[in-house]
Design a protein around this motif. Structure first.
Motif, PDB file in Angstrom:
ATOM      1  N   CYS A   9      13.246 -11.340   0.865  1.00  0.00           N
ATOM      2  CA  CYS A   9      14.077 -10.700   2.064  1.00  0.00           C
ATOM      3  C   CYS A   9      13.802  -9.800   2.355  1.00  0.00           C
ATOM      4  O   CYS A   9      13.791 -10.045   3.888  1.00  0.00           O
ATOM      5  CB  CYS A   9      15.618 -11.260   1.983  1.00  0.00           C
ATOM      6  SG  CYS A   9      16.569 -12.558   1.314  1.00  0.00           S
ATOM      7  N   PHE A  10      12.987  -8.941   3.159  1.00  0.00           N
ATOM      8  CA  PHE A  10      11.518  -8.244   3.151  1.00  0.00           C
ATOM      9  C   PHE A  10      10.929  -9.309   4.450  1.00  0.00           C
ATOM     10  O   PHE A  10      10.943  -9.187   5.305  1.00  0.00           O
ATOM     11  CB  PHE A  10      10.574  -7.615   2.690  1.00  0.00           C
ATOM     12  CG  PHE A  10      10.853  -6.079   1.224  1.00  0.00           C
ATOM     13  CD1 PHE A  10      12.395  -6.495   1.210  1.00  0.00           C
ATOM     14  CD2 PHE A  10      10.484  -5.910   1.133  1.00  0.00           C
ATOM     15  CE1 PHE A  10      13.251  -5.091   0.723  1.00  0.00           C
ATOM     16  CE2 PHE A  10      10.628  -4.795  -0.596  1.00  0.00           C
ATOM     17  CZ  PHE A  10      12.140  -4.685   0.022  1.00  0.00           C
ATOM     18  N   SER A  11      10.823 -10.692   3.799  1.00  0.00           N
ATOM     19  CA  SER A  11      10.507 -11.258   4.869  1.00  0.00           C
ATOM     20  C   SER A  11      10.773 -11.351   6.070  1.00  0.00           C
ATOM     21  O   SER A  11      10.433 -12.270   6.874  1.00  0.00           O
ATOM     22  CB  SER A  11      10.025 -13.153   3.948  1.00  0.00           C
ATOM     23  OG  SER A  11      10.851 -13.759   3.645  1.00  0.00           O
ATOM     24  N   LEU A  12      12.049 -11.582   5.891  1.00  0.00           N
ATOM     25  CA  LEU A  12      13.069 -11.634   8.045  1.00  0.00           C
ATOM     26  C   LEU A  12      12.062 -10.516   8.845  1.00  0.00           C
ATOM     27  O   LEU A  12      11.940 -11.648   9.527  1.00  0.00           O
ATOM     28  CB  LEU A  12      13.876 -11.358   7.222  1.00  0.00           C
ATOM     29  CG  LEU A  12      15.101 -12.632   6.584  1.00  0.00           C
ATOM     30  CD1 LEU A  12      15.240 -12.763   5.172  1.00  0.00           C
ATOM     31  CD2 LEU A  12      16.514 -11.817   7.091  1.00  0.00           C
ATOM     32  N   SER A  13      11.910  -9.570   8.122  1.00  0.00           N
ATOM     33  CA  SER A  13      10.617  -8.822   9.275  1.00  0.00           C
ATOM     34  C   SER A  13       9.658  -9.594   9.550  1.00  0.00           C
ATOM     35  O   SER A  13       9.225  -9.156  11.003  1.00  0.00           O
ATOM     36  CB  SER A  13      10.516  -7.089   8.680  1.00  0.00           C
ATOM     37  OG  SER A  13      11.780  -6.565   8.165  1.00  0.00           O
ATOM     38  N   SER A  14       9.348 -10.605   9.128  1.00  0.00           N
ATOM     39  CA  SER A  14       7.893 -11.104   9.956  1.00  0.00           C
ATOM     40  C   SER A  14       8.249 -12.735  10.513  1.00  0.00           C
ATOM     41  O   SER A  14       7.293 -13.461  10.601  1.00  0.00           O
ATOM     42  CB  SER A  14       7.093 -11.768   8.645  1.00  0.00           C
ATOM     43  OG  SER A  14       7.668 -12.735   7.780  1.00  0.00           O
ATOM     44  N   ARG A  15       9.419 -12.262  10.387  1.00  0.00           N
ATOM     45  CA  ARG A  15      10.219 -13.508  11.372  1.00  0.00           C
ATOM     46  C   ARG A  15       9.957 -15.190  10.115  1.00  0.00           C
ATOM     47  O   ARG A  15      10.434 -16.379  10.959  1.00  0.00           O
ATOM     48  CB  ARG A  15      10.051 -13.464  12.560  1.00  0.00           C
ATOM     49  CG  ARG A  15       9.857 -12.984  13.563  1.00  0.00           C
ATOM     50  CD  ARG A  15      10.155 -12.489  14.350  1.00  0.00           C
ATOM     51  NE  ARG A  15       9.854 -11.709  15.881  1.00  0.00           N
ATOM     52  CZ  ARG A  15       9.786 -11.121  16.573  1.00  0.00           C
ATOM     53  NH1 ARG A  15       8.747 -12.198  16.992  1.00  0.00           N
ATOM     54  NH2 ARG A  15       9.622  -9.915  17.069  1.00  0.00           N
ATOM     55  N   VAL A  28       6.476  -3.025   6.764  1.00  0.00           N
ATOM     56  CA  VAL A  28       8.439  -2.893   6.886  1.00  0.00           C
ATOM     57  C   VAL A  28       8.044  -0.878   4.982  1.00  0.00           C
ATOM     58  O   VAL A  28       7.160  -0.645   4.216  1.00  0.00           O
ATOM     59  CB  VAL A  28       8.676  -3.740   6.322  1.00  0.00           C
ATOM     60  CG1 VAL A  28       8.900  -4.349   7.321  1.00  0.00           C
ATOM     61  CG2 VAL A  28       7.784  -4.375   4.397  1.00  0.00           C
ATOM     62  N   ARG A  29       8.787  -0.869   5.315  1.00  0.00           N
ATOM     63  CA  ARG A  29       8.865   0.628   4.913  1.00  0.00           C
ATOM     64  C   ARG A  29      10.605   0.156   4.065  1.00  0.00           C
ATOM     65  O   ARG A  29      11.351   0.176   4.130  1.00  0.00           O
ATOM     66  CB  ARG A  29       9.033   1.526   4.959  1.00  0.00           C
ATOM     67  CG  ARG A  29       9.392   2.670   3.496  1.00  0.00           C
ATOM     68  CD  ARG A  29       9.420   4.208   4.362  1.00  0.00           C
ATOM     69  NE  ARG A  29       8.226   4.745   4.038  1.00  0.00           N
ATOM     70  CZ  ARG A  29       7.692   5.872   4.180  1.00  0.00           C
ATOM     71  NH1 ARG A  29       8.055   5.413   2.664  1.00  0.00           N
ATOM     72  NH2 ARG A  29       6.385   6.398   4.200  1.00  0.00           N
ATOM     73  N   SER A  30      10.442   0.076   2.450  1.00  0.00           N
ATOM     74  CA  SER A  30      11.835   0.050   1.520  1.00  0.00           C
ATOM     75  C   SER A  30      12.227   1.164   1.487  1.00  0.00           C
ATOM     76  O   SER A  30      11.610   2.343   1.303  1.00  0.00           O
ATOM     77  CB  SER A  30      11.651  -0.578  -0.212  1.00  0.00           C
ATOM     78  OG  SER A  30      12.819  -0.708  -1.114  1.00  0.00           O
ATOM     79  N   GLN A  73       0.808  -1.313   0.095  1.00  0.00           N
ATOM     80  CA  GLN A  73      -0.175  -0.028   0.455  1.00  0.00           C
ATOM     81  C   GLN A  73       1.087   1.281  -0.047  1.00  0.00           C
ATOM     82  O   GLN A  73       1.082   1.694   0.721  1.00  0.00           O
ATOM     83  CB  GLN A  73      -1.126   0.160   2.086  1.00  0.00           C
ATOM     84  CG  GLN A  73      -2.324  -1.036   0.611  1.00  0.00           C
ATOM     85  CD  GLN A  73      -3.384  -0.564   1.898  1.00  0.00           C
ATOM     86  OE1 GLN A  73      -2.763  -1.154   3.123  1.00  0.00           O
ATOM     87  NE2 GLN A  73      -4.128  -0.522   1.451  1.00  0.00           N
ATOM     88  N   ASP A  74       0.792   1.863  -0.977  1.00  0.00           N
ATOM     89  CA  ASP A  74       1.685   3.005  -0.992  1.00  0.00           C
ATOM     90  C   ASP A  74       3.440   2.311  -1.100  1.00  0.00           C
ATOM     91  O   ASP A  74       3.595   1.801  -1.692  1.00  0.00           O
ATOM     92  CB  ASP A  74       1.505   4.283  -0.997  1.00  0.00           C
ATOM     93  CG  ASP A  74      -0.410   4.335  -1.425  1.00  0.00           C
ATOM     94  OD1 ASP A  74      -0.055   4.511  -2.277  1.00  0.00           O
ATOM     95  OD2 ASP A  74      -0.837   4.754   0.134  1.00  0.00           O
ATOM     96  N   ALA A  75       4.182   2.830  -0.365  1.00  0.00           N
ATOM     97  CA  ALA A  75       5.502   2.467  -0.252  1.00  0.00           C
ATOM     98  C   ALA A  75       5.152   1.688   1.271  1.00  0.00           C
ATOM     99  O   ALA A  75       6.368   1.553   1.160  1.00  0.00           O
ATOM    100  CB  ALA A  75       6.310   3.852   0.787  1.00  0.00           C
ATOM    101  N   ILE A  76       4.235   1.849   1.982  1.00  0.00           N
ATOM    102  CA  ILE A  76       4.328   0.630   3.455  1.00  0.00           C
ATOM    103  C   ILE A  76       4.014  -0.710   2.853  1.00  0.00           C
ATOM    104  O   ILE A  76       2.806  -1.133   1.735  1.00  0.00           O
ATOM    105  CB  ILE A  76       3.090   1.359   3.831  1.00  0.00           C
ATOM    106  CG1 ILE A  76       3.439   2.693   4.420  1.00  0.00           C
ATOM    107  CG2 ILE A  76       3.269   0.102   5.141  1.00  0.00           C
ATOM    108  CD1 ILE A  76       5.151   2.723   5.603  1.00  0.00           C
ATOM    109  N   GLN A  77       4.558  -2.393   3.074  1.00  0.00           N
ATOM    110  CA  GLN A  77       3.950  -3.571   2.476  1.00  0.00           C
ATOM    111  C   GLN A  77       4.174  -4.254   4.052  1.00  0.00           C
ATOM    112  O   GLN A  77       5.336  -4.057   4.976  1.00  0.00           O
ATOM    113  CB  GLN A  77       5.467  -3.995   2.219  1.00  0.00           C
ATOM    114  CG  GLN A  77       6.030  -3.269   1.089  1.00  0.00           C
ATOM    115  CD  GLN A  77       6.516  -4.068   0.151  1.00  0.00           C
ATOM    116  OE1 GLN A  77       7.324  -5.598   0.106  1.00  0.00           O
ATOM    117  NE2 GLN A  77       7.260  -3.517  -0.922  1.00  0.00           N
ATOM    118  N   TYR A  78       3.068  -5.136   4.444  1.00  0.00           N
ATOM    119  CA  TYR A  78       2.351  -5.421   5.149  1.00  0.00           C
ATOM    120  C   TYR A  78       2.772  -7.183   5.382  1.00  0.00           C
ATOM    121  O   TYR A  78       2.562  -7.199   3.787  1.00  0.00           O
ATOM    122  CB  TYR A  78       2.061  -5.531   6.712  1.00  0.00           C
ATOM    123  CG  TYR A  78       0.790  -5.262   5.760  1.00  0.00           C
ATOM    124  CD1 TYR A  78      -0.120  -4.129   5.281  1.00  0.00           C
ATOM    125  CD2 TYR A  78      -0.821  -6.422   5.814  1.00  0.00           C
ATOM    126  CE1 TYR A  78      -1.504  -3.654   4.774  1.00  0.00           C
ATOM    127  CE2 TYR A  78      -2.024  -6.117   5.611  1.00  0.00           C
ATOM    128  CZ  TYR A  78      -1.862  -4.943   5.270  1.00  0.00           C
ATOM    129  OH  TYR A  78      -3.713  -5.119   4.453  1.00  0.00           O
TER     130      TYR A  78
END
Ligand SMILES: Nc1ncnc2c1ncn2[C@@H]1O[C@H](COP(=O)(O)OP(=O)(O)O)[C@@H](O)[C@H]1O
Ligand SMILES: [Mg+2]
Length: 379
Positions: free
Chosen positions: A302-308, A341-343, A247-252
């Motif tokens: 690798c953003f998924s690392l933020s979701s453990r 997260v925000r890239s 959603q725009d610059a934010i991802q969840y």
């Protein structure tokens, strides 16, 4: 069984994946190779090589004995007792040589088994037709193989008053995507919006100047939420997955919902294999439709690392035989944590001189020495 995995030339996430695996599972030996001296990737691996040039014309298995790439691969596999090779580019070529490569006792991971999966995923029109035939919701897609066909589609206005969009049938990284909107002004080009008349005028100008028309697909512009689902899959059997909602610059992150289930169904139906990515986007009513399947890891894997959940590490453990599917599924169920997260963008300082890398001739100029190990210690 050995625990060595080899990442050959890939797309945008090769460096991040190697780092993610190294951090989580140091006992896995990582070999990396690239067609170009990509220090930032190669320096992360335990062993690194420059690949010989690939002669894409020779795709038949009976030319195997004269292919420098196969000679090089056989040597590296033997030297490091590689259990699995992941390829992210020119995957069709490797797929065409699967039998030869797997005869060395290694698992080849290209994203699909057999060339049919590639033919479908590489062509956005074929993909839409295939998904529709399977009864999976997909964005309505029209193909334009020539400029004349494109002109006809624009004239017919097949999607009525709805905004529509265009992109190359064989696209990547969103290149060539345009949201065609009669309200768009010149300043909107930055947000990939263009007046359809301007698009057509530019396409005609290209044609008058002798540029070949690239087949395009035209489809309604979907105003809803976009999702990208990264999936570890073994011959059509999903091992695990994490979805990213943009959603725009934010991802969840999410691991349930209609879009997530749709992405998994698409990957299963295509019989995909490896670490792949399926994208969806919601229509105006909030219903998710399939956009595309990428037979390779996404740039944001690798953003998924933020979701453990460390998908590259789980993938590496699975393909090297360190962990079973059940084990992985139990861990993901226990660890997954929703997160936003925000890239951001960053840079990597390079050493002032890269002697080992620069000493090697660039691919395409001179045949590279086979198994040219980079002395990373000296860099
Ligand atoms: N029908 C559509 N409606 C709205 N946005 C779209 C549509 N198709 C593509 N896009 C946008 O363009 C991007 C690139 O399209 P995609 O189909 O993923 O092709 P590729 O990534 O191969 O270039 C998507 O991530 C999405 O943001
Ligand atoms: Mg895409």
């Amino acid at each position: 069984m050995t625990h060595a995995i080899w990442f050959m030339t890939g797309l945008s996430s090769q460096r991040d994946m190697i780092r993610a695996i190294k951090t989580a599972v140091p006992e896995i030996t990582i070999v990396a190779s690239h067609q170009q001296p990509r220090y930032e990737i190669l320096a992360e691996a335990d062993y690194a090589y420059l690949e010989p040039a690939l002669s894409l014309k020779q795709t038949h298995a009976n030319t195997a004995d004269i292919e420098p790439m196969l000679v090089f691969m056989a040597e590296v596999v033997k030297k490091h007792q590689v259990a699995a090779i992941h390829v992210g580019r020119n995957s069709g070529w490797f797929e065409g040589h699967r039998t030869t490569i797997e005869a060395w006792g290694v698992t080849l991971i290209t994203g699909a088994r057999g060339l049919t999966g590639f033919a479908i995923a590489d062509n956005k029109l074929a993909f839409a037709n295939h998904m529709q035939a399977l009864g999976l919701p997909v964005v309505p897609t029209l193909g334009a193989a020539t400029l004349a066909e494109l002109e006809q589609i624009f004239q017919r206005q097949p999607f009525g008053e709805t905004d529509f969009c265009i992109k190359p049938a064989h696209g990547i990284y969103g290149m060539g995507f345009w949201h065609l909107d009669t309200r768009a002004r010149l300043v909107d080009a930055d947000t990939k919006r263009m007046h359809p008349d301007i698009y057509l005028a530019a396409a005609r100008l290209d044609s008058n100047r002798g540029h070949e028309f690239c087949p395009q697909v035209v489809m309604p512009f979907l105003p809803g939420i976009e999702r990208s689902v990264d999936i570890v899959i073994d011959q059509g059997k999903v091992i695990t997955a994490v979805g990213r909602c943009k959603q725009d610059a934010i991802q969840y992150f999410e691991r349930s919902g209609a879009a997530f289930e749709l992405a998994l169904a698409c990957a299963e139906q295509l019989g995909l294999d490896g670490l792949i990515n399926v994208q969806t986007r919601d229509d105006a009513s909030g219903k998710p439709l399939l956009l595309e399947a990428n037979l390779r890891p996404s740039g944001g894997i690798c953003f998924s690392l933020s979701s453990r959940v460390n998908l590259p590490a789980l993938f590496a453990q699975y393909v090297t035989g360190l962990r079973s599917a059940t084990d992985i599924q139990a861990q993901v169920a226990a660890c997954f944590t929703p997160a936003y997260v925000r890239s951001t963008s960053t840079v990597l300082p390079l050493p002032l001189s890269l002697p080992s890398l620069n000493a090697l001739p660039l691919p395409g100029t001179t045949r590279l020495p086979l198994a040219a190990t980079l002395d990373l210690e000296t860099i």
